[in-house]
Design a protein around this motif. Structure first.
Motif, PDB file in Angstrom:
ATOM      1  N   ILE A  70     141.292 -60.124  33.587  1.00  0.00           N
ATOM      2  CA  ILE A  70     141.512 -60.176  32.147  1.00  0.00           C
ATOM      3  C   ILE A  70     140.508 -61.106  31.465  1.00  0.00           C
ATOM      4  N   TYR A  71     140.297 -62.277  32.059  1.00  0.00           N
ATOM      5  CA  TYR A  71     139.486 -63.269  31.353  1.00  0.00           C
ATOM      6  C   TYR A  71     137.993 -63.210  31.676  1.00  0.00           C
ATOM      7  N   LEU A  72     137.637 -62.776  32.878  1.00  0.00           N
ATOM      8  CA  LEU A  72     136.213 -62.827  33.246  1.00  0.00           C
ATOM      9  C   LEU A  72     135.327 -61.898  32.422  1.00  0.00           C
ATOM     10  N   PRO A  73     135.789 -60.688  32.053  1.00  0.00           N
ATOM     11  CA  PRO A  73     134.904 -59.842  31.226  1.00  0.00           C
ATOM     12  C   PRO A  73     134.407 -60.573  29.996  1.00  0.00           C
ATOM     13  N   GLY A  74     135.203 -61.440  29.412  1.00  0.00           N
ATOM     14  CA  GLY A  74     134.760 -62.240  28.272  1.00  0.00           C
ATOM     15  C   GLY A  74     133.626 -63.170  28.674  1.00  0.00           C
ATOM     16  N   VAL A  75     133.769 -63.784  29.844  1.00  0.00           N
ATOM     17  CA  VAL A  75     132.754 -64.714  30.337  1.00  0.00           C
ATOM     18  C   VAL A  75     131.442 -63.986  30.616  1.00  0.00           C
ATOM     19  N   PHE A  76     131.588 -62.790  31.178  1.00  0.00           N
ATOM     20  CA  PHE A  76     130.389 -62.032  31.552  1.00  0.00           C
ATOM     21  C   PHE A  76     129.983 -61.026  30.477  1.00  0.00           C
ATOM     22  N   ALA A  77     130.454 -61.231  29.252  1.00  0.00           N
ATOM     23  CA  ALA A  77     130.245 -60.232  28.201  1.00  0.00           C
ATOM     24  C   ALA A  77     128.761 -59.877  28.043  1.00  0.00           C
ATOM     25  N   GLY A  78     127.926 -60.896  28.085  1.00  0.00           N
ATOM     26  CA  GLY A  78     126.503 -60.654  27.919  1.00  0.00           C
ATOM     27  C   GLY A  78     125.953 -59.721  28.970  1.00  0.00           C
ATOM     28  N   MET A  79     126.269 -59.996  30.194  1.00  0.00           N
ATOM     29  CA  MET A  79     125.768 -59.171  31.294  1.00  0.00           C
ATOM     30  C   MET A  79     126.349 -57.766  31.241  1.00  0.00           C
ATOM     31  N   LEU A  80     127.627 -57.719  30.857  1.00  0.00           N
ATOM     32  CA  LEU A  80     128.283 -56.411  30.859  1.00  0.00           C
ATOM     33  C   LEU A  80     127.721 -55.486  29.776  1.00  0.00           C
ATOM     34  N   SER A  81     127.177 -56.082  28.730  1.00  0.00           N
ATOM     35  CA  SER A  81     126.716 -55.235  27.621  1.00  0.00           C
ATOM     36  C   SER A  81     125.369 -54.600  27.924  1.00  0.00           C
ATOM     37  N   GLN A  82     124.676 -55.078  28.941  1.00  0.00           N
ATOM     38  CA  GLN A  82     123.368 -54.493  29.260  1.00  0.00           C
ATOM     39  C   GLN A  82     123.479 -53.612  30.487  1.00  0.00           C
ATOM     40  N   ASP A  83     122.905 -52.445  30.383  1.00  0.00           N
ATOM     41  CA  ASP A  83     123.021 -51.481  31.470  1.00  0.00           C
ATOM     42  C   ASP A  83     122.476 -52.010  32.788  1.00  0.00           C
ATOM     43  N   ALA A  84     121.393 -52.787  32.669  1.00  0.00           N
ATOM     44  CA  ALA A  84     120.721 -53.240  33.886  1.00  0.00           C
ATOM     45  C   ALA A  84     121.616 -54.165  34.696  1.00  0.00           C
ATOM     46  N   THR A  85     122.373 -55.057  34.044  1.00  0.00           N
ATOM     47  CA  THR A  85     123.147 -56.051  34.768  1.00  0.00           C
ATOM     48  C   THR A  85     124.627 -55.717  34.823  1.00  0.00           C
ATOM     49  N   LYS A  86     124.997 -54.565  34.285  1.00  0.00           N
ATOM     50  CA  LYS A  86     126.407 -54.225  34.166  1.00  0.00           C
ATOM     51  C   LYS A  86     127.096 -54.174  35.532  1.00  0.00           C
ATOM     52  N   ASP A  87     126.447 -53.469  36.445  1.00  0.00           N
ATOM     53  CA  ASP A  87     127.060 -53.308  37.765  1.00  0.00           C
ATOM     54  C   ASP A  87     127.147 -54.633  38.515  1.00  0.00           C
ATOM     55  N   LEU A  88     126.104 -55.409  38.350  1.00  0.00           N
ATOM     56  CA  LEU A  88     126.102 -56.719  39.010  1.00  0.00           C
ATOM     57  C   LEU A  88     127.250 -57.574  38.483  1.00  0.00           C
ATOM     58  N   ALA A  89     127.424 -57.561  37.156  1.00  0.00           N
ATOM     59  CA  ALA A  89     128.500 -58.333  36.555  1.00  0.00           C
ATOM     60  C   ALA A  89     129.854 -57.875  37.081  1.00  0.00           C
ATOM     61  N   ASN A  90     130.024 -56.565  37.161  1.00  0.00           N
ATOM     62  CA  ASN A  90     131.302 -56.044  37.662  1.00  0.00           C
ATOM     63  C   ASN A  90     131.532 -56.486  39.099  1.00  0.00           C
ATOM     64  N   ALA A  91     130.482 -56.396  39.895  1.00  0.00           N
ATOM     65  CA  ALA A  91     130.613 -56.809  41.294  1.00  0.00           C
ATOM     66  C   ALA A  91     130.977 -58.287  41.384  1.00  0.00           C
ATOM     67  N   LEU A  92     130.357 -59.075  40.515  1.00  0.00           N
ATOM     68  CA  LEU A  92     130.649 -60.508  40.508  1.00  0.00           C
ATOM     69  C   LEU A  92     132.102 -60.753  40.135  1.00  0.00           C
ATOM     70  N   ILE A  93     132.565 -60.018  39.141  1.00  0.00           N
ATOM     71  CA  ILE A  93     133.957 -60.186  38.702  1.00  0.00           C
ATOM     72  C   ILE A  93     134.909 -59.850  39.853  1.00  0.00           C
ATOM     73  N   ILE A  94     134.606 -58.750  40.541  1.00  0.00           N
ATOM     74  CA  ILE A  94     135.462 -58.354  41.654  1.00  0.00           C
ATOM     75  C   ILE A  94     135.455 -59.427  42.747  1.00  0.00           C
ATOM     76  N   LEU A  95     134.254 -59.932  43.017  1.00  0.00           N
ATOM     77  CA  LEU A  95     134.133 -60.952  44.061  1.00  0.00           C
ATOM     78  C   LEU A  95     134.917 -62.209  43.682  1.00  0.00           C
ATOM     79  N   ILE A  96     134.763 -62.629  42.433  1.00  0.00           N
ATOM     80  CA  ILE A  96     135.470 -63.835  41.998  1.00  0.00           C
ATOM     81  C   ILE A  96     136.980 -63.594  42.022  1.00  0.00           C
TER      82      ILE A  96
END
Lengths: 330, 424, 510
Positions: B127-153
């Protein structure tokens, strides 16, 4: 003041259910049985007493008061005793692990109770309120209940509340003053010693467990008849009360008489979320309910830790709690 | 002073006596287990027959189809199989997680709380991490990485949360010998109430919480499987990775207990605290480490429940398996391979009973009828364990009795008693 | 004299061992009878059958000439027979009087505590006991607990009392008091049977003595006609002058020095009071004392299992001459310091070994940490187990058989074998031969002597003074946590040691 009275009465009714079930668990534990099946026993006994009473009220035009009382009380006692018998057979004779057995019974009691209630509901999930039983189990003490605030606070409960108080006092005297109580305590402390002085350990364990479980069954009945007003619902909170009763045993350090204040205190804490904000004229924030409801468990943990760190012998669990006993040969 | 009762009448010794078998063969053990199991099955069938009427074997077919349901096109229903595997993975996972604790004779019945708190930690990350990673999630290039990071965390915090939840009772057990059964039981309820508290906050004005990140699927572990590009329905289903993981866990648990130094310490502490101290094992440390490990793994299961299966959290996220896992663990004698069988059996029966109820075959056989059957089978297995280890002597006459009293030894149990008492 | 109890042809078998082999024994009314025998000679088993704990395989028991069946302790009480076991069967959280009336039917439904307390006092005055009826058992000393056990029987109207090794846990003063009580009971017409292996007690107290050997009653002698050598001969069979090979000690290399050692229990009781002594390489130092005089605390303090008080010093001299302070260190730290110390604890299965493991698994106890790998290395331990099995003739079906299934002697061989295998500088042993037969005991003595010859400093905590005198070079005597003397085993005698053992008059906690 009215809010407080309602809060108080809810606490006392919950206290009634908790204290009789906890008293049953104390008897179990004094016999060396950590019976974690209490929630299941309460649940199943509650269903059975509801079914029995419903059948009678449905079958007779003018149900007799005494028959309703006997049916409700005896059916719940009997259900509890039967599960207690099953527990003893497996824990004493077949030497099974008590934790596993207790948890299985807890799961079975709740599951089978739901099974039974769906069967009698025949598909529909509405369960009629039993008018006669409700009247009988919720009538306060005659005359005394009309004594204004005092009457409302102390004398306006169903008769089972007073029966339970008597049972608690009797239980105290039983453990402190009677020979059989002394013997039973010795079974939970050191069955080998009890055996050596000629006590029949298995018999004590069987009988104590059956009585303890039937008292827990009575708790389930009181929930259905007194608290729920003789109605039934499969998603009631009997199970949660059962676990609270197990916690309560630790809270009162295995002394039945302390249930007289310990159980209502737990009831108070349980219902605090509904009345406390109102009384203090504050708006409850989200989640306050749960935080307040956590208190009984937190308090129990604190008591558990304090007792274990202080190591006062009198406040420890029975020494052979949870251990199977076999006469030592060789 | 008491008067001695010099009665001539002496109470007869009991006609039934129970002694330890030390000499039972593998075959005898198999028979004891098999027969008691069959008795339990027979009682279950009798139950189905008495309650459901009609043909009890037809009921069995419905129970069987709760997991293995044929579909019109031929083959089995993937949906039903997946539903089975989901429950199976969760139950087996918790049982395996608890194994190290039980091997050490630490009665951790707080599996439920440890799973729920892990699930809660995972949900809050989602719930809270997407807000933290909002910048990364908004760009196609880093989107998957951000998601993977969220899952890992999410996974890590679920494990840490579960570990802490187990560490608390372990700490007090290690320090003051505080009764762990009762402590972990209380911890369950606190965890349940915490989950209730946060779901209330998260749902806000809505009636239910709903799925987390329903549209974006951020933090959904399952999406990894679904998008992996395989054509096989099973491999792309949400149960595939958890199944592999749990299979690995079965093997590692076995190896951990039997072949590692940690496992050795656990065995020694479980056998005798005094031997452990004598050897120089830091008993407190081993207790804290082992129980935390159990909690950590429970938390991991909580992560899988939320991130992989449910995408939401509730007080029922653990499916009520926190306690069932205790039973599975004990029935299997802490053997991780046997746990596979018992977990499968219990889930199979539950799914079967649900199917039986849904089939409308008998109005009386609702989904809770499984409870009776599961209970009968648990009792059957317990009985089997009993007959494997003990022999019952029944005597008809006093003369035989005297004979029968001569055989057998109870030293094994005595030893067991001693050890049980010793465990702090 | 009237016969109170007759045992005729009593046999009892446990698994493969015959504990009692058609025993015939007659017990007279109003006498004190000693049952004398070594450990494992079947004394306790025989009495357990009389008090209803075991049931004989064959044979008959007659009381007052009538044949009876005793299948439970309750039956025994009904025949007026009761036993005080070596391990007291008392409920710790109960008061003395609650323990005394436990299980009695005659008390009525309610317990009249005042009446019970009064009656307990009455019994106490009659036989000169000191007892506080309301005192909780967990607050009592061992001697007080024993008194509760005896009164428990008297309260039940028992007229035949069996006491199993009653003096093992008592100080000499308490022993003296107990004997006076027992004599008073005899005057009162009660029959007393004491199980013992101490000759002096037999001679001092009893009217007759029955000697058991290997499960049989060998002989029954009137004490007046007996002396120590007759009894010893009868007890051990052929004349075994305790002859253990003993070399002169080297005694030049001080391996361990203990200075101002003080230990306090968690309840604040002083367990060791300012102990000062040294142990030398190539000698066997015996430690004597009434059980519970601090032997366990002393060994635990040296091995790091117990904290020593501030100011205590235990210095260990390693092979290379480097000295290490052991106080304040855990067993693990001591091991990592390279201090080669081996310890054979009193409780073999509960402390020295893991009952569930086989021999190999138990060898691992000392070495499981070896190697950097996360996994266990079982190769060396396996070889070691193999070696010990061959060299010490351990009888076991396989190296993987759980050691709890082995006999006591084999269990001890596994334990001693493992400890010696670590080639220690200091070998501590506690009651290393307790419960073992003579052959195994001698095997153990030989092993210890072998270590001594190798220059190892050996500590032998024992209870049998004869063994201590014959085996060790010096004997350190403990009394109530205090070192009351260190004597030369070759020149001292039992009387001296006995006096040192009871040096401190003021005794016991609380």
């Amino acid at each position: 003041m009215d809010t407080f009275i309602t809060w108080f009465t809810f606490a006392v009714v919950y206290g009634t259910i908790l204290s009789i079930s906890a008293c049953g668990e104390i008897i179990n534990e004094k016999a060396g049985h950590l019976n974690l099946g209490i929630p299941g026993i309460m649940y199943l006994s509650g269903v059975v007493s509801y079914i029995a009473t419903k059948a009678y009220e449905g079958a007779v035009e003018e149900p007799l008061v005494i028959v309703i009382i006997l049916l409700a009380v005896l059916s719940s006692l009997l259900t509890g005793a039967l599960i207690g018998l099953l527990y003893s057979v497996f824990a004493v004779t077949f030497r099974c692990n008590q934790n596993v057995l207790g948890l299985s019974i807890a799961a079975f009691g709740v599951g089978f109770g739901k099974f039974l209630s769906l069967v009698i509901g025949a598909g529909s999930t509405t369960y009629p309120k039993l008018a006669h039983a409700n009247d009988i189990f919720n009538a306060g003490l005659p005359f005394l209940k009309d004594l204004g605030v005092v009457g409302d606070l102390f004398f306006n409960y169903g008769f089972m509340t007073y029966v339970v108080i008597i049972i608690l006092v009797v239980a105290m005297f039983f453990f402190r003053r009677t020979r059989i109580g002394l013997n039973l305590r010795s079974i939970g402390e050191s069955p080998a010693t009890a055996d050596a002085v000629g006590l029949n350990v298995s018999r004590y364990k069987y009988i104590a467990t059956m009585i303890g479980c039937s008292l827990a069954g009575l708790g389930g009945m009181i929930y259905v008849m007194q608290f729920s007003g003789a109605s039934w619902s499969t998603n009631n909170s009997i199970e949660a009360l059962g676990w609270l009763a197990v916690a309560l045993v630790i809270f009162v350090s295995w002394k039945p008489i302390h249930l007289l204040w310990g159980a209502p205190l737990f009831g108070f804490l349980f219902w605090a979320y509904a009345y406390l904000p109102n009384m203090l004229s504050i708006n409850g924030f989200t989640g306050m309910t749960q935080i307040i409801q956590m208190l009984p468990y937190l308090v129990t943990i604190v008591v558990l830790i304090i007792n274990s760190s202080r190591k006062k012998k009198e406040n420890q669990p029975p020494a052979s709690l949870g251990l199977p006993y076999f006469r030592e040969e060789r | 002073m008491t008067n001695t009762m010099k009665t001539e009448k002496v109470k007869k010794p009991s006609r039934i006596r129970i002694t330890v078998r030390n000499d039972s063969t593998f075959l005898q053990q198999g028979i004891a287990r098999g027969v008691t199991f069959l008795i339990a099955v027979a009682i279950s069938i009798l139950f189905l027959w008495m309650v459901g009427g009609n043909n009890p074997f037809q009921s069995l077919v419905y129970i069987f189809q709760g997991t293995f349901a044929p579909v019109a096109k031929g083959g089995l229903s993937i949906t039903k199989l997946n539903a089975f595997f989901k429950n199976f993975v969760i139950l087996l996972g918790i049982a395996l997680a608890l194994t190290p604790s039980y091997k050490m004779r630490f009665w951790n019945i707080g599996g439920q709380g440890q799973v729920l708190i892990g699930a809660l930690a995972c949900a809050s990350c989602m719930i809270y991490l997407p807000g933290v990673f909002a910048g990364m999630l908004s760009q196609d290039a880093t989107k998957d990485l951000a998601n993977a990071l969220i899952i890992l965390i999410s996974a890590l915090s679920a494990m840490v949360a579960g570990g802490i939840w187990a560490y608390i009772p372990a700490f007090f057990k290690a320090t003051w010998k505080t009764n762990e059964t009762l402590f972990t039981l209380m911890m369950n309820y606190i965890a349940i109430l915490l989950v209730e508290l946060f779901t209330n906050i998260w749902r806000g004005q809505k009636s239910a919480m709903g799925l987390i990140n329903q549209s974006s699927h951020i933090g959904w572990f399952y999406t990894i499987e679904a998008n992996a590009g395989f054509d096989n329905k099973f491999i792309t289903s949400s149960v595939f990775i958890p199944l592999i993981l749990v299979a690995v866990l079965v093997a590692t648990t076995y190896v951990y207990i039997s072949y590692t130094k940690h496992g050795y310490e656990i065995n020694v502490v479980g056998d005798s605290i005094r031997t452990a101290k004598y050897t120089g094992i830091n008993v407190r440390h081993v207790i804290r480490r082992t129980v935390s490990l159990s909690g950590l793994l429970c938390g991991l299961i909580g992560f899988f429940i939320v991130s992989n299966f449910d995408h939401t959290v509730s007080t029922f996220s653990d499916l009520g398996y926190g306690f069932t896992a205790v039973i599975v663990c004990w029935l299997s004698n802490f053997n991780s391979f046997a746990m596979v069988g018992y977990s499968a059996l219990i889930v199979f029966l539950e799914k079967g009973a649900k199917n039986l109820a849904d089939s409308g075959y008998s109005a009386n056989l609702n989904e809770y009828s499984a409870q009776f059957i599961v209970f009968a089978i648990i009792l059957g297995v317990m009985l089997g364990k009993f007959f494997m280890r003990y022999r019952i002597h029944y005597t008809f006459s006093r003369k035989h009795l005297v004979k029968s009293l001569t055989s057998g030894l109870i030293e094994e149990i005595e030893e067991e008693n001693k050890i049980a008492k010793e465990v702090m | 004299m009237e016969n109170a109890i007759e045992l005729i042809g009593i046999s009892k078998r446990f698994g493969k061992t015959l504990a009692n082999d058609s025993v015939n024994l007659t017990i007279h009314k109003g006498e004190i009878l000693s049952l004398l025998g070594e450990n494992g000679s079947g004394k306790t088993t025989l009495m357990n059958m009389l008090c209803g704990l075991y049931y004989p395989d064959s044979g008959t028991i007659k009381i007052n000439g009538k044949e009876v069946t005793i299948s439970s302790p309750k039956d025994a009480f009904e025949h007026g027979i009761g036993m005080v076991h070596q391990h007291f069967k008392l409920i710790e959280v109960f008061s003395a009087s609650d323990n005394i009336i436990l299980g009695l039917k005659e008390e009525g439904f309610f317990v009249d505590h005042r009446k019970v307390n009064r009656e307990v006092k009455e019994i106490a005055t009659r036989y000169d006991f000191e007892i506080e009826p309301k005192k909780k058992v967990y607050r009592m000393s061992v001697g007080e607990k024993q008194i509760v056990e005896i009164i428990k029987l008297l309260y039940r109207g028992v007229d035949t009392l069996i006491l199993d090794e009653p003096t093992a846990v008592l100080t000499p003063q308490e022993t003296k008091k107990l004997f006076n009580v027992l004599r008073k009971m005899r005057e009162d017409g009660k029959t007393v049977i004491i199980i013992t292996h101490k000759l002096n007690e037999v001679l001092e107290l009893s009217d007759r003595v029955a000697i058991l050997r290997k499960g049989k009653v060998i002989e029954t002698i009137e004490t007046a006609k007996a002396n120590e050598s007759i009894l010893t001969d009868a007890m051990v069979g052929e004349h075994v002058a305790l002859h253990i090979d003993r070399d002169e000690p080297k005694k030049d290399d001080e391996v361990l020095r203990v200075e101002h050692l003080n230990c306090t229990s968690s309840q604040g009781i002083k367990l060791i009071k300012d102990a000062n002594f040294s142990i030398y390489g190539g000698e066997i130092l015996g430690i004597a004392g009434v059980s519970g005089s601090g032997q366990k605390a002393l060994l635990d303090a040296i091995t790091g299992l117990r904290h020593s008080d501030f100011g205590s010093h235990i210095t260990f001299k390693k092979v290379d001459g480097e000295k290490e302070e052991l106080v304040g260190k855990t067993p693990k730290m001591i091991k990592h310091l390279g201090v080669r110390l081996a310890f054979v604890p009193e409780d073999r299965l509960g402390m020295g070994l893991v009952g569930e493991f086989g021999m190999t698994g138990n060898m691992l106890l000392r070495s499981y940490e070896e190697g950097h790998s996360y996994f266990l290395h079982t190769k060396k331990p396996h070889a070691l187990a193999e070696q010990i099995k061959d060299q010490l003739h351990v009888v076991t079906p396989s190296l993987e058989t759980p050691v709890r299934k082995l006999s006591g002697g084999n269990v001890q061989k596994v334990l001693v074998g493992r400890e010696i295998a670590s080639s220690p500088r200091l070998l501590l042993t506690a009651y290393a031969t307790r419960g073992l037969d003579i052959n195994t005991s001698y095997a153990i003595y030989n092993l210890l002597n072998e270590q001594k010859r190798k220059g190892v400093a050996v500590v032998y905590v024992g209870e049998d003074l004869d063994v201590l005198l014959a085996l060790t070079d010096r004997i350190l005597v403990l009394c109530d946590g205090q070192v009351t003397g260190i004597v030369d085993s070759r020149t001292t005698d039992k009387m001296t040691i006995g006096r040192l053992m009871s040096n401190n008059v003021e005794v016991k906690h609380d």
